[in-house]
Motif scaffolding. Sequence first.
Motif, mmCIF file in Angstrom:
data_model
loop_
_atom_site.group_PDB
_atom_site.id
_atom_site.type_symbol
_atom_site.label_atom_id
_atom_site.label_comp_id
_atom_site.label_asym_id
_atom_site.label_seq_id
_atom_site.Cartn_x
_atom_site.Cartn_y
_atom_site.Cartn_z
ATOM 1 N N MET A 1 0.848 -1.178 0.000
ATOM 2 C CA MET A 1 0.000 0.000 0.000
ATOM 3 C C MET A 1 0.890 1.237 0.000
ATOM 4 O O MET A 1 1.865 1.309 0.723
ATOM 5 N N GLU A 2 0.512 2.206 -0.801
ATOM 6 C CA GLU A 2 1.256 3.456 -0.908
ATOM 7 C C GLU A 2 1.049 4.298 0.348
ATOM 8 O O GLU A 2 -0.017 4.270 0.962
ATOM 9 N N GLN A 3 2.063 5.075 0.683
ATOM 10 C CA GLN A 3 1.959 5.951 1.851
ATOM 11 C C GLN A 3 0.776 6.908 1.732
ATOM 12 O O GLN A 3 0.073 7.153 2.712
ATOM 13 N N VAL A 4 0.541 7.422 0.540
ATOM 14 C CA VAL A 4 -0.566 8.353 0.335
ATOM 15 C C VAL A 4 -1.893 7.681 0.684
ATOM 16 O O VAL A 4 -2.749 8.279 1.341
ATOM 17 N N ASP A 5 -2.074 6.429 0.279
ATOM 18 C CA ASP A 5 -3.310 5.705 0.564
ATOM 19 C C ASP A 5 -3.481 5.469 2.066
ATOM 20 O O ASP A 5 -4.595 5.534 2.587
ATOM 21 N N ILE A 6 -2.376 5.198 2.731
ATOM 22 C CA ILE A 6 -2.431 4.991 4.179
ATOM 23 C C ILE A 6 -2.907 6.267 4.864
ATOM 24 O O ILE A 6 -3.803 6.242 5.706
ATOM 25 N N PHE A 7 -2.316 7.390 4.486
ATOM 26 C CA PHE A 7 -2.699 8.648 5.126
ATOM 27 C C PHE A 7 -4.100 9.099 4.710
ATOM 28 O O PHE A 7 -4.803 9.735 5.504
ATOM 29 N N LYS A 8 -4.542 8.756 3.516
ATOM 30 C CA LYS A 8 -5.922 9.051 3.116
ATOM 31 C C LYS A 8 -6.904 8.299 4.009
ATOM 32 O O LYS A 8 -7.944 8.835 4.387
ATOM 33 N N GLN A 65 -9.569 -1.391 6.182
ATOM 34 C CA GLN A 65 -9.064 -2.750 5.939
ATOM 35 C C GLN A 65 -8.067 -2.756 4.779
ATOM 36 O O GLN A 65 -7.015 -3.384 4.867
ATOM 37 N N ARG A 66 -8.380 -2.051 3.696
ATOM 38 C CA ARG A 66 -7.452 -1.989 2.560
ATOM 39 C C ARG A 66 -6.121 -1.352 2.958
ATOM 40 O O ARG A 66 -5.072 -1.716 2.442
ATOM 41 N N ALA A 67 -6.170 -0.404 3.891
ATOM 42 C CA ALA A 67 -4.943 0.244 4.372
ATOM 43 C C ALA A 67 -4.209 -0.630 5.378
ATOM 44 O O ALA A 67 -3.088 -0.330 5.757
ATOM 45 N N LEU A 91 3.314 2.022 10.625
ATOM 46 C CA LEU A 91 3.044 3.443 10.443
ATOM 47 C C LEU A 91 4.037 4.275 11.244
ATOM 48 O O LEU A 91 4.551 5.276 10.748
ATOM 49 N N SER A 92 4.289 3.856 12.437
ATOM 50 C CA SER A 92 5.263 4.557 13.287
ATOM 51 C C SER A 92 6.643 4.559 12.633
ATOM 52 O O SER A 92 7.341 5.580 12.640
ATOM 53 N N LYS A 93 7.026 3.441 12.031
ATOM 54 C CA LYS A 93 8.312 3.359 11.340
ATOM 55 C C LYS A 93 8.344 4.287 10.126
ATOM 56 O O LYS A 93 9.347 4.956 9.867
ATOM 57 N N ILE A 94 7.250 4.327 9.372
ATOM 58 C CA ILE A 94 7.171 5.218 8.204
ATOM 59 C C ILE A 94 7.340 6.656 8.633
ATOM 60 O O ILE A 94 8.107 7.420 8.033
ATOM 61 N N ILE A 95 6.627 7.030 9.683
ATOM 62 C CA ILE A 95 6.690 8.415 10.140
ATOM 63 C C ILE A 95 8.095 8.771 10.627
ATOM 64 O O ILE A 95 8.630 9.820 10.280
ATOM 65 N N SER A 96 8.695 7.890 11.386
ATOM 66 C CA SER A 96 10.016 8.211 11.934
ATOM 67 C C SER A 96 11.136 8.154 10.905
ATOM 68 O O SER A 96 12.122 8.881 11.027
ATOM 69 N N SER A 97 10.989 7.345 9.869
ATOM 70 C CA SER A 97 12.076 7.221 8.893
ATOM 71 C C SER A 97 11.876 8.087 7.653
ATOM 72 O O SER A 97 12.824 8.638 7.120
ATOM 73 N N ALA A 98 10.655 8.206 7.184
ATOM 74 C CA ALA A 98 10.415 8.902 5.920
ATOM 75 C C ALA A 98 9.995 10.352 6.100
ATOM 76 O O ALA A 98 10.173 11.157 5.205
ATOM 77 N N LEU A 99 9.425 10.645 7.219
ATOM 78 C CA LEU A 99 8.917 12.019 7.408
ATOM 79 C C LEU A 99 9.800 12.727 8.398
ATOM 80 O O LEU A 99 9.617 13.302 9.276
#
Length: 99
Positions: A1-8, A65-67, A91-99
């Motif tokens: 799943m793309e990050q954009v879709d997760i945040f949407k 569910q899709r996210a 999600l926590s890993k995405i936020i701490s590493s990518a953002l």
Amino acid sequence: MEQVDIFKALSNKTRLQILEWLRDPQTNFPEQIENGYSNGVCVGQIQLKAGLTQSTVSEYLSILQRAGFVEATRVGQWTYYKRNEEAFEELSKIISSAL
């Protein structure tokens, strides 16, 4: 799943509330106590608490569910939802590493 879709999936107040409620189902859905919470919370209970139509709540749960934030279990005619805690760790890993 793309990050954009997760945040949407997280960009809606009611969807965020549903995730918050599912964090502690015993407190937030006491009506279901006699059936237990091992499969999650019945979509009907979520709908009652949200005060929205069944179709809207089902769509919100489908998006979550899709996210990957919730998992669905079908028992007979009922569908139960519970949080996927691993998705929140990711999600926590995405936020701490990518953002």
